[in-house]
Design an enzyme around this catalytic site. Structure first.
Site, PDB file in Angstrom:
ATOM      1  N   TYR A 116     -54.852  63.788  23.939  1.00  0.00           N
ATOM      2  CA  TYR A 116     -54.070  64.080  22.733  1.00  0.00           C
ATOM      3  C   TYR A 116     -53.905  65.593  22.625  1.00  0.00           C
ATOM      4  O   TYR A 116     -54.765  66.346  23.099  1.00  0.00           O
ATOM      5  CB  TYR A 116     -54.804  63.560  21.502  1.00  0.00           C
ATOM      6  CG  TYR A 116     -55.029  62.063  21.491  1.00  0.00           C
ATOM      7  CD1 TYR A 116     -53.977  61.199  21.217  1.00  0.00           C
ATOM      8  CD2 TYR A 116     -56.280  61.534  21.760  1.00  0.00           C
ATOM      9  CE1 TYR A 116     -54.184  59.831  21.194  1.00  0.00           C
ATOM     10  CE2 TYR A 116     -56.497  60.164  21.729  1.00  0.00           C
ATOM     11  CZ  TYR A 116     -55.452  59.307  21.443  1.00  0.00           C
ATOM     12  OH  TYR A 116     -55.654  57.961  21.420  1.00  0.00           O
ATOM     13  N   ARG A 119     -57.055  67.531  20.546  1.00  0.00           N
ATOM     14  CA  ARG A 119     -58.468  67.198  20.651  1.00  0.00           C
ATOM     15  C   ARG A 119     -58.844  66.733  22.052  1.00  0.00           C
ATOM     16  O   ARG A 119     -58.016  66.209  22.784  1.00  0.00           O
ATOM     17  CB  ARG A 119     -58.860  66.140  19.616  1.00  0.00           C
ATOM     18  CG  ARG A 119     -58.025  64.884  19.642  1.00  0.00           C
ATOM     19  CD  ARG A 119     -58.002  64.289  18.228  1.00  0.00           C
ATOM     20  NE  ARG A 119     -57.440  62.951  18.191  1.00  0.00           N
ATOM     21  CZ  ARG A 119     -56.129  62.683  18.167  1.00  0.00           C
ATOM     22  NH1 ARG A 119     -55.253  63.674  18.247  1.00  0.00           N
ATOM     23  NH2 ARG A 119     -55.704  61.446  18.090  1.00  0.00           N
ATOM     24  N   CYS A 128     -77.445  56.377  29.013  1.00  0.00           N
ATOM     25  CA  CYS A 128     -77.502  55.767  27.681  1.00  0.00           C
ATOM     26  C   CYS A 128     -78.904  55.206  27.487  1.00  0.00           C
ATOM     27  O   CYS A 128     -79.615  54.954  28.463  1.00  0.00           O
ATOM     28  CB  CYS A 128     -76.510  54.622  27.562  1.00  0.00           C
ATOM     29  SG  CYS A 128     -74.815  55.182  27.674  1.00  0.00           S
ATOM     30  N   CYS A 135     -69.530  47.730  28.516  1.00  0.00           N
ATOM     31  CA  CYS A 135     -69.153  49.157  28.530  1.00  0.00           C
ATOM     32  C   CYS A 135     -67.832  49.424  29.253  1.00  0.00           C
ATOM     33  O   CYS A 135     -67.632  48.997  30.388  1.00  0.00           O
ATOM     34  CB  CYS A 135     -70.253  49.975  29.185  1.00  0.00           C
ATOM     35  SG  CYS A 135     -69.878  51.737  29.191  1.00  0.00           S
ATOM     36  N   ARG A 137     -66.890  52.372  30.211  1.00  0.00           N
ATOM     37  CA  ARG A 137     -67.111  53.402  31.243  1.00  0.00           C
ATOM     38  C   ARG A 137     -68.175  52.964  32.230  1.00  0.00           C
ATOM     39  O   ARG A 137     -68.907  53.781  32.778  1.00  0.00           O
ATOM     40  CB  ARG A 137     -67.521  54.726  30.580  1.00  0.00           C
ATOM     41  CG  ARG A 137     -66.410  55.317  29.758  1.00  0.00           C
ATOM     42  CD  ARG A 137     -66.529  56.812  29.517  1.00  0.00           C
ATOM     43  NE  ARG A 137     -65.543  57.138  28.511  1.00  0.00           N
ATOM     44  CZ  ARG A 137     -65.835  57.311  27.227  1.00  0.00           C
ATOM     45  NH1 ARG A 137     -67.083  57.271  26.814  1.00  0.00           N
ATOM     46  NH2 ARG A 137     -64.886  57.566  26.360  1.00  0.00           N
ATOM     47  N   ASP A 296     -61.605  46.664  26.400  1.00  0.00           N
ATOM     48  CA  ASP A 296     -60.783  47.239  27.464  1.00  0.00           C
ATOM     49  C   ASP A 296     -60.800  46.379  28.728  1.00  0.00           C
ATOM     50  O   ASP A 296     -61.686  45.554  28.909  1.00  0.00           O
ATOM     51  CB  ASP A 296     -61.298  48.640  27.813  1.00  0.00           C
ATOM     52  CG  ASP A 296     -60.984  49.643  26.716  1.00  0.00           C
ATOM     53  OD1 ASP A 296     -59.928  49.505  26.080  1.00  0.00           O
ATOM     54  OD2 ASP A 296     -61.807  50.559  26.504  1.00  0.00           O
ATOM     55  N   ASP A 333     -56.839  50.513  23.393  1.00  0.00           N
ATOM     56  CA  ASP A 333     -56.765  51.754  24.159  1.00  0.00           C
ATOM     57  C   ASP A 333     -55.854  51.426  25.341  1.00  0.00           C
ATOM     58  O   ASP A 333     -56.243  50.687  26.249  1.00  0.00           O
ATOM     59  CB  ASP A 333     -58.158  52.215  24.596  1.00  0.00           C
ATOM     60  CG  ASP A 333     -58.240  53.730  24.659  1.00  0.00           C
ATOM     61  OD1 ASP A 333     -57.212  54.366  25.004  1.00  0.00           O
ATOM     62  OD2 ASP A 333     -59.311  54.292  24.358  1.00  0.00           O
TER      63      ASP A 333
END
Ligand SMILES: *Cc1c(COP(=O)(O)O)cnc(C)c1O
Ligand code: SF4
Length: 393
Positions: A116, A119, A128, A135, A137, A296, A333
């Site tokens: 974007y 940002r 994690c 997840c 990712r 996703d 997304d």
């Protein structure tokens, strides 16, 4: 005194209670093998096979705290399904991608995503506390459990300084709160010193999977760098415990506005009732629901994915029926780097030069005239006919 933990639920907590509230202990004693997991819950044959093979694909790690929330016998337990591998993860369908949000295509420096205009997303670590089976990712997370190198961090800082249009940096990973207080302090101080940075955000799941990490010292560190916001990944009402509540209280009391992010997960939180309960519980502890993500297209996550219609139905069940603050934005997304696209129920039934015809949460129609003249009877009639047809679908 027993040396072996007894299987199941809260007994894990009792047996290990001596150190249970120490976050270093929690991280050191994460459950990462089949042998350890078998001592705590009764696994199905399928689960056993999945756990045994999961290491090759996406690491399993569960904090003793999060494990204490699992059901001992029910393999459908919403906590269990989020952290115990499933054989389904080994299936990939044709639509699935290793980088489902196209982060690598919009990455000017390793670990920095600039999608974007104003940002950036900074992926500061790949570790994690607990690895969520869904997840997005999973291609990078947990593989090496290392921080971004200092060289790359400074390249990212240089990039942000050179791009004056960047005013917001979102620190994520992995989980940034797994870093030591000293490391976090260093990263935050460096980012805060960049003139164009107005706000800093941290994306984390730590208050849910390792609430012991939220210490006085951490809060003192974070509050030095205001305005600092936090987005916490919550998926199910069972994740809200006394410990989580305390962690969120401490963060809020340090002046950090808390938001939530949830992933819509089949069989876990895909019922409007479950999601409504979660959103209302979050508000009770001053966490403002922010996003619900459509799951996703990450490889091996198809068993978690619901239809988009399911998500829309959840928003439909929230808006108007409960506090507006309890209604997050449902987003997809978009694959290959399109960013977050909001999707939700349609409230505008028709648009014309007379104005708009809208419907409310009770599915009643209302007209909003825009050109100084009232709607014609035909226009209203046509819209309501059309609407009653779509309602039947
Ligand atoms: C989600 C995300 C952000 C932040 O989006 P907001 O809608 O501002 O919360 C920024 N960059 C990337 C790459 C993201 O995925
Ligand atoms: S906490 Fe976030 S980054 Fe870590 S495994 Fe879960 S979803 Fe992935």
């Amino acid at each position: 005194m027993k040396t072996e933990p007894e299987p199941g639920g809260s007994s894990v907590k009792n047996i290990w209670s001596l150190n249970f509230q120490d976050w270093f202990w929690q991280v050191r004693h994460r459950i990462t093998t089949l042998e350890q997991l078998e001592k705590i819950v009764n696994l199905t044959v399928e689960e056993k096979r999945a756990v045994a093979f999961s290491g090759k694909m996406f690491k399993m790690a569960i904090t003793p705290y999060f494990a204490s929330l699992m059901s001992k016998d029910d393999s459908n337990c919403p906590i269990r399904k989020q952290c115990i591998p499933s054989l389904q993860e080994f299936k990939t369908n044709l639509n699935e991608l290793s980088d489902p949000c196209g982060e690598e295509e919009t990455s000017p420096v390793a670990g920095l995503v600039h999608r974007y205009p104003d940002r950036v997303l900074l992926l500061i670590t790949d570790a994690c506390a607990m690895y969520c089976r869904h997840c997005t990712r999973r291609r990078i997370v947990g593989s090496s459990e290392t921080r971004m190198s200092m060289a790359n961090f400074h390249l990212a800082v240089k990039y942000i300084k050179e791009h004056k249009e960047i005013r917001d940096v979102l620190i994520s990973g992995g989980d940034p709160l797994l870093l030591s207080d000293e490391k976090l302090d260093y990263y935050l101080k460096t980012l805060r010193s960049i003139e164009n940075i107005e706000i800093i955000r941290i994306g984390t799941r730590v208050p849910v999977v390792l609430p012991q990490r939220i210490t006085e010292k951490l809060c003192l560190t974070l509050k030095k760098y205001h305005p600092l916001f936090m987005s916490i990944h919550f998926n199910h009402p069972n994740e809200i415990t006394e410990e989580t509540r305390k962690a969120c209280d401490m963060l809020s009391d340090s002046g950090i506005p808390l938001g939530s992010q949830s992933v819509l997960l089949k069989g876990i939180n895909d019922k409007p009732q479950t999601m409504t309960q979660l959103m209302q519980e979050l508000l009770k502890m001053r966490v403002r629901p922010y996003y619900i993500y459509q799951c996703d297209l990450a490889k091996g996550t198809s068993h978690f994915r619901t239809t988009v219609a399911t998500g829309i139905k959840i928003i439909e069940g929230l808006r108007g029926h409960t506090t507006g603050y309890a209604v997050p934005t449902y987003v997809i997304d978009a694959p290959s780097g399109g960013g977050k696209v909001p999707v939700g129920p349609e409230y505008v039934i028709s648009k014309s030069k007379s104005g708009v015809i809208i419907r409310n949460y009770e599915r009643k129609l209302f007209v909003y005239p825009e050109n100084g003249k009232p709607f014609t009877a035909e226009e209203v009639e046509k819209a309501s006919k059309q609407y009653s047809l779509t309602k039947k679908q």
